[in-house]
Design a protein around this motif. Structure first.
Motif, PDB file in Angstrom:
ATOM      1  N   VAL A 125      36.367  39.504  32.429  1.00 16.84           N
ATOM      2  CA  VAL A 125      37.405  38.536  32.778  1.00 16.84           C
ATOM      3  C   VAL A 125      37.736  38.755  34.240  1.00 16.84           C
ATOM      4  O   VAL A 125      38.058  39.884  34.647  1.00 16.84           O
ATOM      5  N   ASP A 126      37.602  37.687  35.029  1.00 17.62           N
ATOM      6  CA  ASP A 126      37.841  37.783  36.474  1.00 17.62           C
ATOM      7  C   ASP A 126      36.973  38.857  37.116  1.00 17.62           C
ATOM      8  O   ASP A 126      37.414  39.604  37.998  1.00 17.62           O
ATOM      9  N   GLY A 127      35.720  38.968  36.642  1.00 11.61           N
ATOM     10  CA  GLY A 127      34.771  39.902  37.234  1.00 11.61           C
ATOM     11  C   GLY A 127      34.926  41.340  36.800  1.00 11.61           C
ATOM     12  O   GLY A 127      34.211  42.217  37.303  1.00 11.61           O
ATOM     13  N   LYS A 128      35.824  41.617  35.851  1.00 18.55           N
ATOM     14  CA  LYS A 128      36.058  42.988  35.380  1.00 18.55           C
ATOM     15  C   LYS A 128      35.863  43.048  33.869  1.00 18.55           C
ATOM     16  O   LYS A 128      36.193  42.102  33.152  1.00 18.55           O
ATOM     17  N   PHE A 129      35.318  44.187  33.413  1.00 19.21           N
ATOM     18  CA  PHE A 129      35.142  44.351  31.971  1.00 19.21           C
ATOM     19  C   PHE A 129      36.487  44.307  31.255  1.00 19.21           C
ATOM     20  O   PHE A 129      37.463  44.917  31.700  1.00 19.21           O
ATOM     21  N   SER A 130      36.535  43.552  30.159  1.00 16.30           N
ATOM     22  CA  SER A 130      37.761  43.424  29.373  1.00 16.30           C
ATOM     23  C   SER A 130      37.505  43.923  27.962  1.00 16.30           C
ATOM     24  O   SER A 130      36.718  43.326  27.219  1.00 16.30           O
ATOM     25  N   GLN A 131      38.162  45.010  27.599  1.00 13.47           N
ATOM     26  CA  GLN A 131      38.014  45.543  26.242  1.00 13.47           C
ATOM     27  C   GLN A 131      38.472  44.514  25.205  1.00 13.47           C
ATOM     28  O   GLN A 131      37.856  44.366  24.146  1.00 13.47           O
ATOM     29  N   ALA A 132      39.525  43.781  25.540  1.00 11.81           N
ATOM     30  CA  ALA A 132      40.040  42.783  24.594  1.00 11.81           C
ATOM     31  C   ALA A 132      39.012  41.680  24.365  1.00 11.81           C
ATOM     32  O   ALA A 132      38.771  41.257  23.233  1.00 11.81           O
ATOM     33  N   VAL A 266      46.677  40.574  29.192  1.00 12.91           N
ATOM     34  CA  VAL A 266      47.391  41.809  29.491  1.00 12.91           C
ATOM     35  C   VAL A 266      47.731  41.828  30.975  1.00 12.91           C
ATOM     36  O   VAL A 266      47.201  41.035  31.772  1.00 12.91           O
ATOM     37  N   GLU A 267      48.610  42.708  31.358  1.00 10.11           N
ATOM     38  CA  GLU A 267      48.974  42.832  32.768  1.00 10.11           C
ATOM     39  C   GLU A 267      47.746  43.190  33.591  1.00 10.11           C
ATOM     40  O   GLU A 267      46.934  44.030  33.214  1.00 10.11           O
ATOM     41  N   ALA A 332      42.521  44.894  34.659  1.00 10.45           N
ATOM     42  CA  ALA A 332      43.487  45.353  33.663  1.00 10.45           C
ATOM     43  C   ALA A 332      43.351  46.853  33.461  1.00 10.45           C
ATOM     44  O   ALA A 332      42.402  47.486  33.935  1.00 10.45           O
ATOM     45  N   ARG A 333      44.286  47.383  32.710  1.00 10.93           N
ATOM     46  CA  ARG A 333      44.219  48.817  32.399  1.00 10.93           C
ATOM     47  C   ARG A 333      43.364  48.974  31.135  1.00 10.93           C
ATOM     48  O   ARG A 333      43.882  49.206  30.037  1.00 10.93           O
ATOM     49  N   ASP A 334      42.048  48.828  31.319  1.00 16.73           N
ATOM     50  CA  ASP A 334      41.147  48.805  30.172  1.00 16.73           C
ATOM     51  C   ASP A 334      39.935  49.706  30.352  1.00 16.73           C
ATOM     52  O   ASP A 334      38.936  49.572  29.653  1.00 16.73           O
ATOM     53  N   VAL A 345      47.077  53.238  40.195  1.00 13.22           N
ATOM     54  CA  VAL A 345      47.421  51.839  40.444  1.00 13.22           C
ATOM     55  C   VAL A 345      48.545  51.389  39.520  1.00 13.22           C
ATOM     56  O   VAL A 345      49.510  50.735  39.940  1.00 13.22           O
ATOM     57  N   PHE A 346      48.437  51.743  38.233  1.00 11.17           N
ATOM     58  CA  PHE A 346      49.432  51.263  37.277  1.00 11.17           C
ATOM     59  C   PHE A 346      50.705  52.122  37.263  1.00 11.17           C
ATOM     60  O   PHE A 346      51.662  51.802  36.561  1.00 11.17           O
ATOM     61  N   ALA A 347      50.719  53.187  38.058  1.00  9.15           N
ATOM     62  CA  ALA A 347      51.952  53.969  38.203  1.00  9.15           C
ATOM     63  C   ALA A 347      52.849  53.396  39.295  1.00  9.15           C
ATOM     64  O   ALA A 347      54.049  53.684  39.341  1.00  9.15           O
ATOM     65  N   MET A 348      52.268  52.597  40.183  1.00 13.40           N
ATOM     66  CA  MET A 348      53.064  52.008  41.266  1.00 13.40           C
ATOM     67  C   MET A 348      53.965  50.903  40.716  1.00 13.40           C
ATOM     68  O   MET A 348      53.639  50.261  39.711  1.00 13.40           O
ATOM     69  N   SER A 349      55.093  50.678  41.386  1.00 11.06           N
ATOM     70  CA  SER A 349      56.113  49.800  40.819  1.00 11.06           C
ATOM     71  C   SER A 349      56.197  48.428  41.477  1.00 11.06           C
ATOM     72  O   SER A 349      56.723  47.493  40.877  1.00 11.06           O
ATOM     73  N   LYS A 350      55.680  48.261  42.691  1.00 12.24           N
ATOM     74  CA  LYS A 350      55.837  46.964  43.345  1.00 12.24           C
ATOM     75  C   LYS A 350      54.695  46.722  44.320  1.00 12.24           C
ATOM     76  O   LYS A 350      54.069  47.666  44.830  1.00 12.24           O
TER      77      LYS A 350
END
Length: 651
Positions: A125-132, A266-267, A332-334, A345-350
């Motif tokens: 999805v969007d060029g990245k592997f998606s587990q979902a 997912v985010e 995504a975080r997958d 990356v997913f620990a950053m807030s903004k």
């Protein structure tokens, strides 16, 4: 990145073709017949190709053929001994390669397998592997395909590919040969046509009564009113079964609540990075120097975040993203990124935040969070109908084996009528008018086995139901003959006029063709043949046009055009003879580089396939191979459980 993906493109293409999502619908025979699990179709060295192996391969081929041909698919094709033998030969070739792979210790690690699957575009999805998406696509097949089974098929394909790819790619095609081939293929010829028609010879033909009667006596079987049957029949498929299935609304809501990833996005986060690479075998001094450089860069970009993209272009050692200012796009975080990078990356807030250096197996990353796409969930009302349909399909699939077995038993045990089976299974008995054999075959989707069952003595004389026959993957049909009309001969007086016309036209056709060939000989000898040619037209080999069918084009382009005009001739579609005067040859322009490359590849691939066949033949010569012809001819059905190797995409 996995070197196989980037350095061996031909191998990747080969493996993708080899493992092209083999989601074959399990034939209904699987549910109510007991195949011999130990039966051998063939032995290859010390290993066995079982009846189950053969049945699985046969069923997969059947479904692929049905998907390709649609309504033109004829299941009877796979009853051909030649087709079944070719399939077992294919399985033998695969087994020989598998044995060679084991001898050469060709293995695929879980990490290599994980990386390869993540690069398959269908799972991105969007060029990245998606587990979902990966799980959703596999679960959405009919029947559902497990990630375990799919991963195993990929593993096997990757293990075999190194044996095939060097052979398939080992071909050289001379450029001059391709240029010559294309010049002949694209050549055009300006041609005029003259016809010697059958009708002009009919007046010269006389067919006596004795010839007409003799033809009738020799072909009496061809002059019959065909036999006909009037049928009752039952049809069972997941679709017909679905009309009896209702879904509890609570179950629909439960599926929605328990599977949020299937009904939304997912985010995702867009991040850029500057990579200071560290080789796995780097010395302690090299590692320390890389860390120091990463610290310095991190300090600079924190002071001036607007310069991040420019610094990435200049300093990042990731060639794939450096030219984009370090931007990696949304993901995504997958698991599509290495864990330390993904966690950071997913620990950053903004958006705009910078972190690092973060260490991974690739080196040190200075990371900037570019943007955040929040998770998006589809409303229940938007997906309610689709969930209900999916649940119904699953129930159809799970319930179908039981109902198929019931149908098979009921039409056999209560064989004098289809009504008991219909009543028990809530099916509808359908009736036909009188049908010929050809019409019965059309009713049964061109299934020859069904026709044989309908016109068998058991059906016609004993008035018993036919068995429930799988006329297509996932579709059963059983019939009961209500009334039968045997074939009846037609009298000579009924058909003699038709026979006379046929014989007259056949004789006139022979005269026309003989006359046409004589005229062609005169023309080729430079003499007047007394024919009048029409207006010249331009024809080419690969673009047939009206009046120039393929046999005519073959004759025209086989004619020697060294001296013009040249002449050719062929039997035409009306039974007469057509003459062609070739007046001019139009040479094509030189092919462009892209077309030359495309045809070189095509010819090279054909040569590669021949080399691959020869390679398998060589392996076969070194191994003892035996084919059990009796087992090969059985009507085999699938009855084998799936293996359960490790799923490489799960932690």
């Amino acid at each position: 990145m996995y070197d196989l993906i980037y350095k061996r493109k031909r191998l990747v293409q080969f493996v993708l073709a080899l493992i092209m999502l083999p989601f074959a619908f399990v034939g209904v025979g699987y549910y109510f017949r007991n195949a011999d699990r130990t039966g051998e179709v063939a032995t290859v060295g010390g290993s066995t190709i079982t009846e189950i192996d053969f049945a699985n391969a046969l069923r997969g081929q059947q479904q692929r053929m049905q998907r390709a041909l649609g309504s033109n698919y004829d299941p009877a094709l796979f009853q051909s001994p030649e087709v079944r033998y070719a399939l077992v030969e294919q399985l033998i070739g695969e087994r020989l390669l598998q044995d060679q792979a084991r001898r050469d210790r060709l293995t695929v690690s879980d990490e290599q397998l994980r990386q390869f699957i993540s690069e398959i575009p269908e799972f991105q999805v969007d060029g990245k592997f998606s587990q979902a998406r990966y799980e959703q696509l596999l679960a959405g097949q009919d029947p559902p395909q497990t990630p375990v089974a799919f991963a195993q098929s990929v593993r096997e394909g990757l293990a075999l590919a190194p044996l095939e790819e060097p052979v398939v790619g080992a071909n050289i095609v001379a450029r001059s040969n391709i240029e010559r081939y294309l010049s002949l293929l694209d050549q055009q010829r300006v041609t005029a046509q003259a016809n010697v028609e059958v009708d002009s010879f009919l007046k010269d033909v006389k067919i006596d009564d004795a010839a007409v009667k003799g033809f009738f006596d020799a072909n009496a079987g061809a002059f019959q009113v065909p036999e006909e049957v009037k049928l009752d029949y039952l049809s069972l498929s997941p679709d017909t079964l679905g009309t009896t299935i209702t879904i509890d609304p609570a179950e629909v809501r439960k599926r929605y609540d328990e599977n949020p990833r299937l009904f939304g996005k997912v985010e995702q986060r867009d991040a850029a990075h500057i990579l200071i690479a560290v080789k796995p075998d780097a010395s302690a001094e090299e590692k320390a120097a890389a860390k120091q450089k990463a610290d310095e860069i991190a300090a600079q970009v924190r002071k001036n975040p607007a310069q991040f993209a420019d610094m990435a272009k200049k300093l990042s050692q990731d060639p794939g993203s450096a030219t984009q200012g370090g931007d990696l796009g949304f993901f995504a975080r997958d698991g599509s990124m290495v864990k330390p990078f993904e966690d950071a990356v997913f620990a950053m807030s903004k958006a705009g935040e910078i972190t690092g250096p973060v260490q991974s197996d690739f080196g040190w990353h200075i990371i900037k969070l570019v943007a955040i796409q929040p998770a998006q969930q589809q409303a229940f009302d938007q997906v309610k109908a689709q969930i209900e349909q999916d649940l119904k399909r699953q129930q159809e699939t799970s319930k179908f084996p039981e109902v198929a077995e019931q149908l098979q038993n009921l039409v056999y045990e209560q064989s004098d009528s289809l009504q008991p089976a219909a009543k028990t299974l809530n099916l509808t008995v359908q009736s036909t008018p009188f049908l010929t054999r050809a019409q019965v075959q059309a009713l049964a989707q061109n299934n020859a086995k069904f026709v044989q069952a309908v016109f068998s003595a058991d059906s016609l004389q004993s008035k018993r139901n036919t068995e429930a026959i799988e006329i297509a993957p996932g579709t059963l049909m059983a019939a009961h003959v209500v009334e039968y009309k045997p074939a009846t001969p037609r009298s000579f007086d009924e058909v003699k006029a038709v026979i006379r016309r046929q014989l007259e036209r056949r004789a006139a056709s022979e005269l026309a063709q003989k006359a046409g060939q004589a005229k062609l000989a005169l023309l080729e000898g430079g003499k007047d043949a007394g024919v009048s040619f029409g207006k010249p037209v331009t024809v080419s080999r690969n673009r047939p046009q009206e009046g120039y069918p393929q046999p005519a084009l073959t004759a025209i382009f086989q004619a020697d055009a060294a001296k013009l005009p040249a002449y050719a001739g062929s039997v035409n579609e009306r039974g007469g003879y057509s003459l062609y005067r070739i007046e001019r040859v139009i040479a094509p322009p030189p092919p462009d580089a892209a077309r030359l490359t495309a045809f070189s590849n095509r010819v090279g691939e054909a040569i590669g396939r021949e080399l691959a066949t020869a390679n398998v033949a060589s392996l076969r010569g070194k191994s003892e191979v035996k084919i059990n012809q009796a087992a090969l001819e059985k009507d085999l059905e699938r009855n084998a459980p799936e293996d359960a190797p490790i799923n490489p995409l799960k932690p």
